[in-house]
Structures are given as structure tokens and as C-alpha cells.
Design an enzyme around this catalytic site. Structure first.
Site, PDB file in Angstrom:
ATOM      1  N   CYS A  74       0.865  -1.183   0.000  1.00 19.49           N
ATOM      2  CA  CYS A  74       0.000   0.000   0.000  1.00 19.49           C
ATOM      3  C   CYS A  74       0.894   1.224   0.000  1.00 19.49           C
ATOM      4  CB  CYS A  74      -0.883  -0.017   1.248  1.00 19.49           C
ATOM      5  SG  CYS A  74      -1.867   1.482   1.511  1.00 19.49           S
ATOM      6  N   CYS A 188      -0.651   3.626  -6.579  1.00 26.03           N
ATOM      7  CA  CYS A 188      -1.521   2.912  -5.643  1.00 26.03           C
ATOM      8  C   CYS A 188      -1.647   1.499  -6.172  1.00 26.03           C
ATOM      9  CB  CYS A 188      -2.896   3.577  -5.538  1.00 26.03           C
ATOM     10  SG  CYS A 188      -4.112   2.628  -4.587  1.00 26.03           S
TER      11      CYS A 188
END
Length: 273
Positions: A74, A188
Site C-alpha cells: 500500500c 496505488c
């Protein structure tokens, strides 16, 4: 002696793109995926509160899994909390940061785009990467507010709205002085899930940089120095997925995890305070 357990962590399903690459690189590894889905999406959180949330959840996960290595799959969690995680826990961490350095190296036009979450866009770490590695480039840094959620919905079986997707990615396509964006960083881990749809709505062809293969290679390198050891208690089996919500809150996501081979769900019910 058991294989080292690899704990992969994300706010939601985006880290599955990293898990896929890790599985390809290390096909015999014991993989456990974890998603702090009770707190998804991370991009909208206030920084201090999010760091505390990540540290708290990670403590529970490490206790449950006893991993040999943790992959923070992440960008938001990595740019905000990786240093604190390494300081607090005695386990190797591999993080995920926007691939700005390779993007700047590969760009011919010297105009690059960075698609990220609003949280990652705000981080000093991201701006430091641009300063250190892309100062010679025009960098269009865009915090896409809905892109991660569009990716999550896709995995749950809801087709992406192409008009909405086009609006989300449009700001990183820049034309300037006869040159235009030729490389876009997917900042992302959710975003590679939308690669096919982005190709349909992009105003011109660009190269997208997915960090997952490089992360997987780094995990393999770090694991060379990690000795496998037996857990002190029963741990989640290979291909488990640990979710911080209740089962009822995650029911619609379970088929998507199973499709990516994480078909053994466990629910920790770590409510957001």
C-alpha cells in the site's frame, strides 16, 4: 522446517496485485493476505490517526501470523508509516512507494504523470522522490479521489464506469511545448487492476509503471537473509485472507479474494475507533 510466512498488508484489495507478483516470484512461499477493510479507504484519513491505526492493526496481524517478512502493499501506508513500523516491530518490512525514479529514467518527453491517492499526493515522502529523481521532468501529480474504489468495485463484479474513469485519470495527461506525458506511475496498488479500462479511455498511449514485479524481487532478496522457523502456535494457513471487518461487512468481497487464490477468510473485527 517451514517456508517463511509472508504477510501482505493493504487497506483493501489493491495489494492483491503485489501478492500476484510475489506468488509468481516465490511460488512455494506461505502467503497470508491482510486487508484493513474496516478502515478503507486510507487516502482520506488524517495522518496521525492513520499511523496509529496502522501500528495497532499491524501488531494484531503480526501476533496472529508470526511472519518472517511483512510486505506493505500500500503506497499510502508505506509513505506514512514504514519508518514507524520498522522501529516498533522486529520483523523485516518491504514497502511500496511511487515508482518515480524509474518513470523519470524511462520518459523520453520528460513529462511524467503520477496517479496516486489524495493521501499519497500530500506526503512529504512523495515530494522528496520527485525532487531527488525527477527534478528534470515536468511531473503531473494527481490524487485521484475515486480510483481505488472503482478498482474495488471492479473486483466485486461491478464494471468500471468508463466516463468516471476517464475523468479520474485525465489530469496526468499533459501536453506542453509539443511534448506530452509518455509515462504514468501507478502510485496505488489498486490501480493496475484497472489497466485494461485505462487503456480504453486514455487520450493517447502511455507506459504505465506497475511497482508489483519490483516489489516481489525485493521480497525475494530480503528473504535470503530470513531463516524459516516454526510458529509458536497455529497460524493462518497458506492462502488465508485476514480482514479487519466482520464477515457481514465483507461478504461481497470474498469471491474476489478467492478468485485471486486467497480463499480462506478470517475476520478480526477491529473496528475503527
Amino acid at each position: 522446517m517451514s517456508q517463511p510466512r509472508i504477510l501482505l498488508f493493504d487497506s483493501g484489495m489493491g495489494g492483491l496485485t503485489v501478492a500476484r507478483s510475489v506468488r509468481h516470484e516465490l511460488p512455494f512461499a506461505h502467503l497470508v493476505y491482510s486487508a484493513d477493510n474496516a478502515a478503507f479507504p486510507y487516502g482520506a484519513w488524517e495522518e496521525r490517526a492513520l499511523v496509529q491505526r496502522i501500528l495497532s492493526v499491524m501488531g494484531k496481524l503480526i501476533e496472529r501470523v508470526e511472519p518472517g517478512i511483512v510486505v506493505i502493499a500500500c503506497n499510502t501506508a508505506s509513505t506514512i508509516a514504514l519508518a514507524q513500523l520498522r522501529e516498533k516491530f522486529d520483523v523485516p518490512f518491504v514497502g511500496t512507494v511511487p515508482a518515480i525514479k524509474p518513470a523519470a529514467a524511462q520518459s523520453k518527453s520528460h513529462i511524467i504523470g503520477v496517479l496516486a491517492t489524495p493521501g499519497t499526493v500530500r506526503r512529504e515522502y512523495t515530494h522528496a522522490l520527485i525532487h531527488d529523481f525527477a527534478s528534470h521532468c515536468h511531473v503531473s501529480l494527481h490524487g485521484a479521489p475515486k480510483l481505488a474504489e472503482i478498482a474495488e468495485r471492479k473486483l466485486k463484479g461491478v464494471p468500471a464506469d468508463l466516463a468516471e474513469l476517464k475523468a479520474e485519470i485525465a489530469p496526468v495527461f499533459v501536453e506542453e511545448g509539443g511534448r506530452r506525458t509518455d509515462v504514468v506511475v501507478l502510485g496505488c496498488t489498486h490501480y493496475p487492476l484497472l489497466a485494461d479500462e485505462m487503456a480504453k479511455v486514455e487520450p493517447w498511449v502511455v507506459r504505465y509503471i506497475d511497482p508489483a514485479p519490483a516489489i516481489a524481487r525485493r521480497v525475494a532478496d530480503v528473504l535470503k537473509d530470513v531463516a524459516p522457523k516454526e510458529p509458536s502456535k497455529p497460524v493462518p494457513p497458506h492462502n488465508s485472507v485476514l480482514l479487519t471487518s466482520t464477515r457481514s461487512a465483507a461478504e461481497d468481497a470474498l469471491p474476489a479474494y478467492a478468485k485471486m487464490s486467497f480463499h480462506l477468510p478470517e475476520f478480526l473485527d477491529l473496528k475503527v475507533q
